[in-house]
Write an enzyme that holds these catalytic residues in place. Structure first.
Site, PDB file in Angstrom:
ATOM      1  CB  SER A 105      -0.900  -0.001   1.237  1.00 27.71           C
ATOM      2  OG  SER A 105      -1.582   1.233   1.366  1.00 27.71           O
ATOM      3  CE1 TYR A 129      -6.344   4.344  -1.386  1.00 29.18           C
ATOM      4  CE2 TYR A 129      -4.495   3.983   0.099  1.00 29.18           C
ATOM      5  CZ  TYR A 129      -5.782   3.690  -0.311  1.00 29.18           C
ATOM      6  OH  TYR A 129      -6.499   2.735   0.359  1.00 29.18           O
ATOM      7  CB  THR A 154      -6.983   2.390  -4.698  1.00 26.88           C
ATOM      8  OG1 THR A 154      -6.255   1.201  -4.341  1.00 26.88           O
ATOM      9  CG2 THR A 154      -8.307   2.391  -3.952  1.00 26.88           C
ATOM     10  CE  LYS A 250      -7.656  -3.389  -3.219  1.00 25.12           C
ATOM     11  NZ  LYS A 250      -8.582  -2.567  -2.408  1.00 25.12           N
ATOM     12  NE  ARG A 309     -12.931 -12.284   7.273  1.00 18.39           N
ATOM     13  CZ  ARG A 309     -12.838 -11.254   6.440  1.00 18.39           C
ATOM     14  NH1 ARG A 309     -12.305 -11.425   5.238  1.00 18.39           N
ATOM     15  NH2 ARG A 309     -13.248 -10.050   6.804  1.00 18.39           N
ATOM     16  N   GLY A 328      -7.050  -9.843   2.648  1.00 13.41           N
ATOM     17  CA  GLY A 328      -6.600  -8.712   3.441  1.00 13.41           C
ATOM     18  C   GLY A 328      -6.568  -8.995   4.921  1.00 13.41           C
TER      19      GLY A 328
END
Length: 381
Positions: A105, A129, A154, A250, A309, A328
């Protein structure tokens, strides 16, 4: 005994201060979108095909000319250094050891060059970003020099979602802890002792650029996701001038946006609602996936994140047309529990569950999984 990602979640909830756990778990407004990610994945049914030779189950895939040992990767997540010092590098190391991809990120707490160096042979993508064009240009140019494999823009954060848990905790930059947060830190001594040598983490990719880009105001803007809202489809020309490798978007949920992405030369899409952290009314990622896949019609790869999950969830995403899935929160639970080893353990659990699911479905490769949808109910297709 940690048998699944929910066990690791419980462990993370116990080990982390409340304000850190709340940041990881944070969802927009009332959390409906986050819950839809989970419930809609649970609603997908896959019908087994029997009497097939499943002696060998092949989990590897190829993406943009690079091999992944498993059809899932680690999604970009910010402030991993709050979970554990050096968290970004630890996650990259875990991904490298297990042969999966890792996306870093912009909001990481380690410089992108240092994370790349932590696992130089692995598949690493850089998430971007854009709060400020000059800052974004510097990050993209640095990512190119560091030989990141792909750039992920993103696009679902024109403003930050309303994350009320963070507001209640006073989670902002500069961080001014309340008495409640101070007590929270004191009552989690192991976490506090790990954090003490390095102090509070900052957004290292901003401070590394120097000048105004690394200022407290710019860091606060990143935490608040105060983005450049003038970005439009034509802006991709500017980005293409800086980045020559694969470019992904994304945050795509609408099939018309998927078609526009192809028209503007994008190389891949990640169907995502930001883990339910942005627009509480957004559809689940798994329900949006088939429509985006149909709109793309095989022209570029489509990935998905949101709600994964179990390894069986990854099988569902692949069955519905995803090239691979991204995970994530579960790997952050593992990171909280035991650093890189904890993240590896979560990846190993997901991998074992995926192989078991594929074997039970009679699918010996990811490309064979859509066959299980033919007579399934609740496929969301």
């Amino acid at each position: 005994m940690l048998l699944n990602t929910e066990d690791f979640r419980s462990r993370a909830r116990r080990d982390l201060p409340r304000f850190v756990f709340d940041y990881i778990e944070g969802a927009a407004d009332d959390g409906h979108c986050l819950r839809r990610n989970l419930s809609d994945l649970a609603a997908v049914e896959l019908t087994p095909r029997v009497l097939r030779d499943t002696t060998t189950v092949e989990t590897s895939i190829e993406v943009f000319g690079r091999k992944w040992a498993l059809p899932f990767g680690i999604a970009p997540t910010g402030l991993n250094g709050l979970v554990r010092p050096g968290g970004d590098g630890l996650l990259a190391t875990a991904a490298s050891r297990t042969g999966i991809s890792f996306a870093l990120s912009t909001a990481s707490n380690m410089r992108l060059e240092d994370v790349r160096a932590a696992a130089p042979e692995s598949v690493q993508w850089m998430q971007l970003y854009v709060m400020h064009r000059d800052m974004a240009s510097q990050i993209v140019e640095r990512a190119a020099r560091a030989k990141y494999d792909a750039l992920v823009l993103t696009v679902d954060v024109p403003v930050s979602g309303n994350r009320e848990a963070d507001l209640r905790n006073g989670f902002r930059i500069p961080f001014k802890p309340t008495a409640r947060v101070a007590w929270d830190v004191i009552t989690h001594p192991r976490w506090s002792m790990r954090m003490l040598p390095g102090g509070a983490p900052d957004f290292a990719n901003l401070t590394a650029t120097g000048g105004n880009a690394g200022s407290a105001n710019m860091q606060a803007a990143l935490l608040a996701r105060a983005m450049d809202r003038s970005l439009v489809w034509e802006t991709l020309v500017w980005l293409r001038g800086l980045w020559k490798g694969p470019l992904l978007l994304k945050g795509i949920l609408h099939p018309d946006d998927a078609r526009l992405a192809v028209d503007h030369g994008v190389d891949g899409l990640i169907v995502s609602n930001h883990g339910g952290r942005q627009n509480d009314a957004s559809p689940s990622a798994i329900s949006a996936l088939p429509r985006v896949v149909a709109a793309i019609n095989g022209r570029i790869p489509v990935f998905m994140d949101g709600g994964i999950r179990r390894g069986g969830d990854i099988a569902k995403a692949l069955a519905l047309g995803a090239t691979a899935a991204f995970v994530g929160r579960p790997v952050l639970y593992g990171l909280a529990a035991d650093g890189a080893r904890g993240a590896e353990a979560v990846i190993g659990l997901l991998a074992a569950e995926l192989v078991r699911s594929m074997t039970l479905l009679g699918a010996t490769s990811a490309s064979a999984l859509p066959d299980a949808l033919e007579s399934a109910n609740g496929s969301l297709a």
